[in-house]
Design a protein around this motif. Structure first.
Motif, short mmCIF file in Angstrom:
data_model
loop_
_atom_site.label_atom_id
_atom_site.label_comp_id
_atom_site.label_asym_id
_atom_site.label_seq_id
_atom_site.Cartn_x
_atom_site.Cartn_y
_atom_site.Cartn_z
N ALA A 1 40.75 45.14 33.38
CA ALA A 1 39.30 45.17 33.20
C ALA A 1 38.92 45.56 31.78
O ALA A 1 37.97 45.02 31.22
N GLY A 2 39.67 46.49 31.18
CA GLY A 2 39.35 46.94 29.83
C GLY A 2 39.45 45.81 28.83
O GLY A 2 38.58 45.64 27.97
N ALA A 3 40.51 45.01 28.95
CA ALA A 3 40.71 43.90 28.02
C ALA A 3 39.58 42.89 28.16
O ALA A 3 39.09 42.34 27.17
N THR B 1 28.28 39.75 49.81
CA THR B 1 29.48 39.22 49.15
C THR B 1 29.51 39.67 47.69
O THR B 1 30.52 40.17 47.19
N LEU B 2 28.38 39.50 47.02
CA LEU B 2 28.32 39.87 45.60
C LEU B 2 28.57 41.37 45.43
O LEU B 2 29.30 41.79 44.54
N ARG B 3 27.97 42.16 46.33
CA ARG B 3 28.14 43.61 46.17
C ARG B 3 29.58 44.04 46.45
O ARG B 3 30.09 44.96 45.83
N ALA B 4 30.20 43.34 47.38
CA ALA B 4 31.60 43.66 47.69
C ALA B 4 32.46 43.46 46.45
O ALA B 4 33.34 44.28 46.14
N VAL B 5 32.20 42.39 45.72
CA VAL B 5 32.97 42.11 44.51
C VAL B 5 32.72 43.19 43.47
O VAL B 5 33.61 43.62 42.75
N SER B 6 31.46 43.65 43.42
CA SER B 6 31.12 44.67 42.44
C SER B 6 31.84 45.98 42.74
O SER B 6 32.34 46.65 41.85
N ILE B 7 31.92 46.33 44.01
CA ILE B 7 32.47 47.64 44.37
C ILE B 7 34.00 47.63 44.37
O ILE B 7 34.64 48.52 43.84
N ALA B 8 34.60 46.59 44.95
CA ALA B 8 36.06 46.56 45.05
C ALA B 8 36.60 45.15 44.79
O ALA B 8 36.95 44.44 45.72
N GLU C 1 39.32 44.13 43.76
CA GLU C 1 40.71 43.85 44.15
C GLU C 1 40.83 43.61 45.66
O GLU C 1 41.75 42.94 46.10
N ASN C 2 39.86 44.14 46.43
CA ASN C 2 39.95 43.97 47.88
C ASN C 2 39.17 42.78 48.40
O ASN C 2 39.42 42.32 49.51
N ALA C 3 38.22 42.30 47.60
CA ALA C 3 37.34 41.24 48.08
C ALA C 3 38.09 40.01 48.59
O ALA C 3 37.73 39.46 49.63
N PRO C 4 39.15 39.56 47.88
CA PRO C 4 39.85 38.36 48.38
C PRO C 4 40.45 38.57 49.77
O PRO C 4 40.60 37.62 50.53
N LEU C 5 40.75 39.81 50.13
CA LEU C 5 41.35 40.09 51.43
C LEU C 5 40.42 39.71 52.58
O LEU C 5 40.86 39.40 53.67
N ASP D 1 35.73 34.49 47.51
CA ASP D 1 36.21 33.85 46.30
C ASP D 1 35.62 34.60 45.11
O ASP D 1 34.46 34.42 44.75
N ILE D 2 36.43 35.47 44.48
CA ILE D 2 35.92 36.33 43.40
C ILE D 2 35.41 35.51 42.25
O ILE D 2 34.37 35.81 41.65
N ASN D 3 36.14 34.46 41.94
CA ASN D 3 35.78 33.65 40.79
C ASN D 3 34.38 33.06 40.97
O ASN D 3 33.56 33.08 40.06
N ARG D 4 34.13 32.57 42.20
CA ARG D 4 32.82 31.98 42.43
C ARG D 4 31.74 33.06 42.41
O ARG D 4 30.66 32.86 41.86
N ALA D 5 32.06 34.20 42.99
CA ALA D 5 31.08 35.30 43.00
C ALA D 5 30.74 35.72 41.58
O ALA D 5 29.58 35.93 41.24
#
Lengths: 242, 289, 316
Positions: free
Chosen positions: B92-94, B169-176, B178-182, B186-190
């Motif tokens: 994430a830093g990079a 869905t969007l908030r799930a990606v924001s919070i975690a 790494e877990n959202a794909p589980l 689709d993180i990329n789409r989010a």
């Protein structure tokens, strides 16, 4: 008289969750003590408080009579606490030797210059990486990265070494090499606190163990006795097996 | 005087809230720190200026054109520029550093295009510039409309994100992330959706700003800076935080300008920013880490 | 042995650069001044941001502080004292900014530095308008381009020497460790905050000096001129192009880019900003580690990889 490492009534709260409740134990000079417990039992949190990565909510930690709780991690390191990490953390832009040099240069005795280079080579030779100081850490295999991390921890010439699942993820033959290395440290008089899941390693290395579950110490004493304790078995295997 | 300042402050604050909401969505969900956000806003200002003065289109109608265009263009920017950076970033830093650098470049591109197209002078148009009497104070109708629009858009968005499946869905990606794909997200789409949504919000803010104030091609940076401060104030990724933080910033600025010195508004903002960084780096509504 | 040769070569190059302006006209000297200025700015920027990976967008804040200090004090104090004052002010601001932001994650530092120049510009403007009642000052110092150039050249040499020395020192090792992993660095005994703060302050002080030395070129100075954000942007691109983690990287990035931008702004003044932005995006995309690393990377596969079993190295 206080022991080498003395932990008294240590407590850590994260928001509403108490990860470590009232933990007290000690490590004598030259002793290798095992810190066991299932995942999430608070072992690494205890280790993080000793090394200063986390501030305790309450309680005290002293090393050779000096209070080290509430110091910054770099101060604690210079007081003589060195550690490895659960997942190896090499410094990727430095060479193998430079990784070790960092601890030599900033550890207890602040070595710098040609003698620091020699000492780094000495530490690397001890862990079995002799002559490989010029390599890029990214090119090391997993066990070699673990070796390098041990060399880096030893380079600060610690009074107490914290090994956080240092033996995890090794093949059986690598495991034997790892156990032998710790045993050599033991015979050299190093005090070690060993967080470990591999019972064979614990039996081989630790005369005494502390077992934690849900943030509390549930058993404490000679390794063989502790490992047979029904409470410990239940904590590891679930209550149905007790 | 007091009511006057209060209303001016709320109008400015509403705009800041809108601006910051776009940025906080992009930063919180897409992990892109978009330094060209303010310039996107200014581009939208110019777009509604053109629609108004050339085609005689009211800014309210302009919203219906500019906002979808903002969404589509931001979506394209994400696909072309951001996606490769996300793909190559080891952590994430990079990605934060890369996104800062690349949007810093984008800032100059957008600004340069606007300068070539419109020159460097202050631009604006007169829309609904009729006085309205509110609690004994005279306020321009366009300002009230701007505040109203900002609040409507802001509250709708908060509602949508907190109550709908899509928002969850969007908030799930924001919070975690790494877990959202589980759970089949689709993180990329989010991330792309969030970035485009942020662009659409910037476009909205641009149209709203252009209704009541003049603008130049080079003031985008100021909007970005204020939005950044609001995002930190409200906590990364928090829309409610951005809304409240934005209103607060608008009020503080206007009160400092009215009662202390107009030249010190930015200094006051920065003082708040610094204090906050030192006392509560996760913001008022943010989670740690 | 190698170091000695490198030093002799560097000294010879320095001597050559020092006499170069004697054979150039005023325009050529002007180019040299600008170029050397950016060599110092980019090198000083990379001194801190290269190893620590904290992206500072505050270059022009310190540059402007230096230039404005000269504008304010050049009438009342002897020149060396003016430079000293500029350094002291730059250092103080750097310490305040560093102490409050460097403890936090890098992103907050970037955000803060992003607005710092604008903040200082507004504060100076406010002070001038309200306290002194003037906006804009004249600088009358008996310096020609060549004098400014020599000062900048000396500063460039000093900066590179300092970078070289830091790289070999404990501090340099500490910074590289911090840039890789702050947690590991702290647990190895490094005072992370102090290391970052020291380097940030040092880098900022050098940048302040560049502004102070270049100020007499303008004759007339006002906040909007000396706090021009393009300076931060250019410095950043130059250092990135050359490679911020190499000693010579920033200098090698600064020279061609400065000449390119001179040419662009002379020939395409209207499109300058667009070209600049596109160029910058291109660098981030294609040369994330800089040209020097790219060249090394192209060469490296020729060398043999160590004959170790590597099947598990991905596990880390």
């Amino acid at each position: 008289m206080s022991s080498h490492l003395q932990i008294t009534h240590l407590r850590k709260r994260f928001g509403g969750l108490v990860a470590v409740k009232d933990v007290s134990f000690d490590v004598a000079d030259g002793e290798v003590v095992g810190l066991l417990g299932p995942n999430g039992s608070g072992k690494t949190t205890v280790l993080n408080m000793i090394s200063g990565a986390l501030l305790p909510t309450a309680g005290e930690i002293t090393l050779r009579g000096v209070r080290i709780s509430r110091l910054r991690p770099d101060r604690i390191a210079r007081h003589g606490v060195a550690r490895t990490f659960q997942l190896v953390r090499p410094l990727p832009s430095l060479t193998v030797a430079e990784n070790v040099l960092v601890s030599l240069a900033f550890g207890r005795f602040k070595h710098w210059g040609p003698d620091a280079r020699d000492l780094a080579e000495e530490k690397l030779a001890f862990v079995g990486l002799g002559g490989r100081g010029g390599e890029n850490v990214a090119n090391l295999t997993y066990i070699d990265q673990k070796r390098m991390e041990l060399a880096r921890a030893l380079a600060s010439e610690p009074a107490l070494l914290l090994l956080d699942e240092w033996l995890a993820g090794l093949t059986p033959s690598e495991l034997q090499i790892g156990i032998d290395l710790v045993r050599r440290l033991q015979s050299a008089g190093m005090s070690v606190l060993l967080v470990e899941h591999i019972m064979d390693a614990v039996r081989a290395l630790c005369a005494r163990c502390v077992v934690m579950n849900a943030g509390e110490i549930i058993a404490h004493g000679p390794t063989e006795t502790v490992l047979k304790d029904p409470g410990v078995v239940a904590a590891y295997l679930g209550d149905g097996h007790a | 005087m007091l009511i006057d300042t209060l209303i001016t402050g709320l109008v400015a604050g509403g705009t800041y809230a809108l601006v910051a909401m776009g940025l906080t969505i992009q930063f919180g969900i897409s992990r892109i720190m978009n330094l060209a956000h303010g310039d996107t806003i200014i581009a939208a200002c110019f777009a509604s200026f053109v629609l108004f003065s050339v085609f005689g289109l009211s800014p309210i109608l302009a919203l219906m054109i500019v906002v979808p265009v903002g969404y589509v263009l931001s979506d394209a920017v994400y696909r072309i520029i951001m996606r490769p950076l996300v793909a190559r970033a080891p952590n994430a830093g990079a990605l934060e550093v890369d996104s800062i650098l690349v949007t810093f470049g984008l800032l100059f591109v957008i600004q340069g295009v606007l300068l070539v197209a419109f020159g460097g002078n202050y631009t604006g148009y007169a829309f609904l510039n009729t006085p309205v009497d509110l609690f004994g104070t005279i306020v321009a109708a366009n300002r009230l409309l701007a505040l109203l629009l900002a609040l409507v858009f802001g509250i709708t968005l908060i509602f949508v994100l907190s109550r709908t499946r899509w928002g969850m869905t969007l908030r799930a990606v924001s919070i975690a992330p790494e877990n959202a794909p589980l759970v089949g997200i689709d993180i990329n789409r989010a991330a792309r959706t969030a970035f485009a949504l942020g662009g659409a919000l910037a476009a909205t803010a641009g149209v709203v700003v252009s209704m009541y104030q003049t603008f130049t091609a080079t003031i985008g940076v100021i909007f970005t800076m204020k939005a950044l401060i609001v995002v930190i104030l409200g906590g990364k990724g928090s829309l409610t935080g951005a809304l409240i933080g934005g209103l607060l910033l608008g009020l503080v600025e206007t009160f400092v300008a009215a009662y202390i010195d107009p030249g010190l508004t930015l200094a006051a903002t920065y003082a708040i920013f610094l204090l906050l960084l030192i006392l509560r780096p996760t913001g008022f509504f943010g989670q740690a880490g | 042995m190698n170091t000695t040769v490198a030093f002799i070569l560097a000294a010879a190059a320095l001597a050559g650069l020092a006499i170069a302006p004697l054979f150039l006209n005023a325009y050529g000297i002007g180019l040299l001044v600008g170029m050397t200025g950016y060599v110092v700015l980019a090198s000083a920027w990379a001194m801190f941001s290269g190893p620590t990976r904290y992206v500072s967008l505050a270059t022009v804040a310190f540059f402007g502080i230096g230039a404005y200090t000269v504008a304010v004090l050049s009438e009342t104090l002897p020149y060396p004292l003016v430079l000293l004052c500029a350094c002291a002010i730059g250092l103080t601001v750097a310490l305040i900014v560093g102490l409050s932001t460097l403890r936090l994650a890098g992103i907050y530092f970037v955000i803060f530095t992003f607005g710092l120049a604008e903040l200082i510009r507004q504060l100076v403007t406010w002070y001038e308008v309200n306290v002194t009642g003037t906006l804009g000052r004249y600088i009358f110092l008996p310096f020609e381009g060549i004098h400014i150039y020599w000062q900048l050249l000396a500063l460039a040499a000093a900066t590179l020497l300092l970078s070289w020395w830091i790289n070999r020192s404990r501090l340099g090792l500490a910074l590289r460790a911090v840039g890789d992993d702050e947690v590991v660095a702290a647990h190895a005994g490094i005072n992370v905050s102090r290391a970052k703060l020291m380097l940030f302050a040092l880098s900022a002080t050098i940048i302040t000096l560049v502004g102070a030395i270049q100020a007499p070129r303008w004759v007339y100075v006002e906040p909007a001129i000396v706090f021009n954000p393009t300076i931060s942007f250019l410095t950043l691109i130059m250092a990135l192009l050359g490679g911020a983690t190499r000693l010579w990287g920033p200098a090698l990035g600064a020279i061609p880019l400065f000449l390119l931008f001179e040419w662009l702004s002379a020939n395409f003044p209207n499109y300058f900003s667009i070209i600049l932005g596109v160029f910058f995006i291109g660098i981030v995309f294609f040369l994330p580690q800089g040209v020097l690393a790219k060249i090394e990377g192209l060469r490296r596969p020729a060398r043999k990889a160590p004959p170790e079993n590597k099947e598990r190295s991905g596990a880390a």
